[in-house]
Enzyme design. Sequence first.
Site, PDB file in Angstrom:
ATOM      1  N   GLY A  31       0.815  -1.209   0.000  1.00 50.14           N
ATOM      2  CA  GLY A  31       0.000   0.000   0.000  1.00 50.14           C
ATOM      3  C   GLY A  31       0.850   1.261   0.000  1.00 50.14           C
TER       4      GLY A  31
ATOM      5  N   LEU B 114       0.554   3.685  -2.043  1.00 50.93           N
ATOM      6  CA  LEU B 114       0.977   3.578  -3.442  1.00 50.93           C
ATOM      7  C   LEU B 114       1.493   4.897  -3.988  1.00 50.93           C
ATOM      8  CD1 LEU B 114      -1.902   1.331  -4.813  1.00 50.93           C
ATOM      9  CD2 LEU B 114       0.286   0.664  -3.784  1.00 50.93           C
ATOM     10  N   HIS B 115       2.484   4.784  -4.850  1.00 49.56           N
ATOM     11  CA  HIS B 115       3.036   5.952  -5.546  1.00 49.56           C
ATOM     12  C   HIS B 115       3.150   5.609  -7.024  1.00 49.56           C
ATOM     13  CE1 HIS B 115       6.729   3.648  -5.559  1.00 49.56           C
ATOM     14  NE2 HIS B 115       6.677   3.562  -4.235  1.00 49.56           N
TER      15      HIS B 115
ATOM     16  N   GLY C 242       5.474   4.710  -8.865  1.00 48.70           N
ATOM     17  CA  GLY C 242       6.207   3.475  -9.184  1.00 48.70           C
ATOM     18  C   GLY C 242       5.280   2.265  -9.181  1.00 48.70           C
ATOM     19  N   HIS C 243       4.409   2.166  -8.163  1.00 58.17           N
ATOM     20  CA  HIS C 243       3.448   1.055  -8.132  1.00 58.17           C
ATOM     21  C   HIS C 243       2.492   1.147  -9.323  1.00 58.17           C
ATOM     22  CE1 HIS C 243       4.168   1.416  -3.627  1.00 58.17           C
ATOM     23  NE2 HIS C 243       4.445   0.160  -3.851  1.00 58.17           N
TER      24      HIS C 243
ATOM     25  N   LYS D 131      13.913  -1.518  -7.794  1.00 57.56           N
ATOM     26  CA  LYS D 131      14.464  -0.805  -6.636  1.00 57.56           C
ATOM     27  C   LYS D 131      14.826  -1.772  -5.503  1.00 57.56           C
ATOM     28  CE  LYS D 131      12.240   1.485  -3.354  1.00 57.56           C
ATOM     29  NZ  LYS D 131      12.873   1.117  -2.077  1.00 57.56           N
TER      30      LYS D 131
ATOM     31  N   GLN E 144      15.378  -8.286  -3.300  1.00 58.53           N
ATOM     32  CA  GLN E 144      14.053  -8.897  -3.169  1.00 58.53           C
ATOM     33  C   GLN E 144      13.655  -9.598  -4.472  1.00 58.53           C
ATOM     34  OE1 GLN E 144      10.429  -7.201  -1.143  1.00 58.53           O
ATOM     35  NE2 GLN E 144       9.866  -6.628  -3.205  1.00 58.53           N
TER      36      GLN E 144
ATOM     37  N   SER F  81       9.596   5.697  -3.343  1.00 56.28           N
ATOM     38  CA  SER F  81       9.395   4.746  -2.258  1.00 56.28           C
ATOM     39  C   SER F  81       8.290   5.283  -1.368  1.00 56.28           C
ATOM     40  CB  SER F  81      10.695   4.637  -1.441  1.00 56.28           C
ATOM     41  OG  SER F  81      10.436   4.087  -0.176  1.00 56.28           O
TER      42      SER F  81
ATOM     43  N   ARG G 279       8.306   5.217   1.646  1.00 62.97           N
ATOM     44  CA  ARG G 279       8.962   5.858   2.799  1.00 62.97           C
ATOM     45  C   ARG G 279       9.342   7.316   2.512  1.00 62.97           C
ATOM     46  NH1 ARG G 279      10.734   0.462   3.498  1.00 62.97           N
ATOM     47  NH2 ARG G 279      10.294  -0.260   5.603  1.00 62.97           N
TER      48      ARG G 279
END
Length: 294
Positions: free
Chosen positions: A31, A33-34, A36-37, A152, A156, A187, A189
């Site tokens: 969630g 979301l920005h 990028g998502h 990014k 992962q 991000s 964050r």
Amino acid sequence: MERWIDPAQAARWCASADERGLAVGFVPTMGALHEGHLELVRRAARENDAALVSVFVNPLQFNDPADFERYPRDFDGDAAQLEAVGCTAVFTGDTTGFFGTADLARVPRADPGPAARGLEGEHRPGHFEGVATIVRRLFQIVRPTRAYFGEKDFQQTLVVRHIARALGYPEVVVCPTSREPSGLARSSRNTRLDELERARAAAISAGLAEAQRAWRAGERDPAALEAVLAASLARAGIEPEYAAVRDPHHWTGRERPAGPLEQAQALVAARIGAVRLIDNLRLDGPLLRREVVS
Ligand code: PAF
């Protein structure tokens, strides 16, 4: 767009989509979301019959409980953005909905594989085991044709490929890192950075770009490339948790690979104020373009 608050609803819809032979593109998220998502969702919608998104702040992947508490949450805002980019359905749920129990100690963990060693794996103990556990669960719920992840989170993506190989599905599609004009990697964050911190954070991608210039000028020694990256970060007053160069095709975990390299990924983790950021760049890949604001 469908909205489900229980993963079981998603599982039922996906089983019926499978029977109908629909290709499902899946974007797992936490969630907040920005852009990028949204780029991942647009691509999933373009390349498949349906695009599904999950929103779940997975407690198993946070080694710092305060980081888990502070993680931004806005399901309604996320859903509104998803609707606008052609998402077919979004689902969320609680720990019991995803794992069948609220007792995290009883959740069987997935093995994240060898790519979990070193860098993020070392600085965030248990993180990749948590990622592998939720990603395996999400893949089992959705059984997607393709799943989309941003580069990014480079390490992962290696862990996710390991999980997909073990299950035999889905095809994992890794999409370029989405960046702000300054070069700062997008991000969730970033919303916690103030204006000054945001400007400082752009020095991370500047350091990666400098390492890329060294690569393009012919430098192939990983230690020398790491030194370029470290010097650039130091000039901006950034003391990274790590600033490392690895061979993206032969992950060597904690050890710097022996040079000279034929391909290279530079990876950084650094705290800017209270916010921990990560970024990386394929040095032999497309040029990182950034607008320098003075
Ligand atoms: O990249 C993320 O947002 C998370 O690690 C993921 C893949 C959704 C698993 O919780």
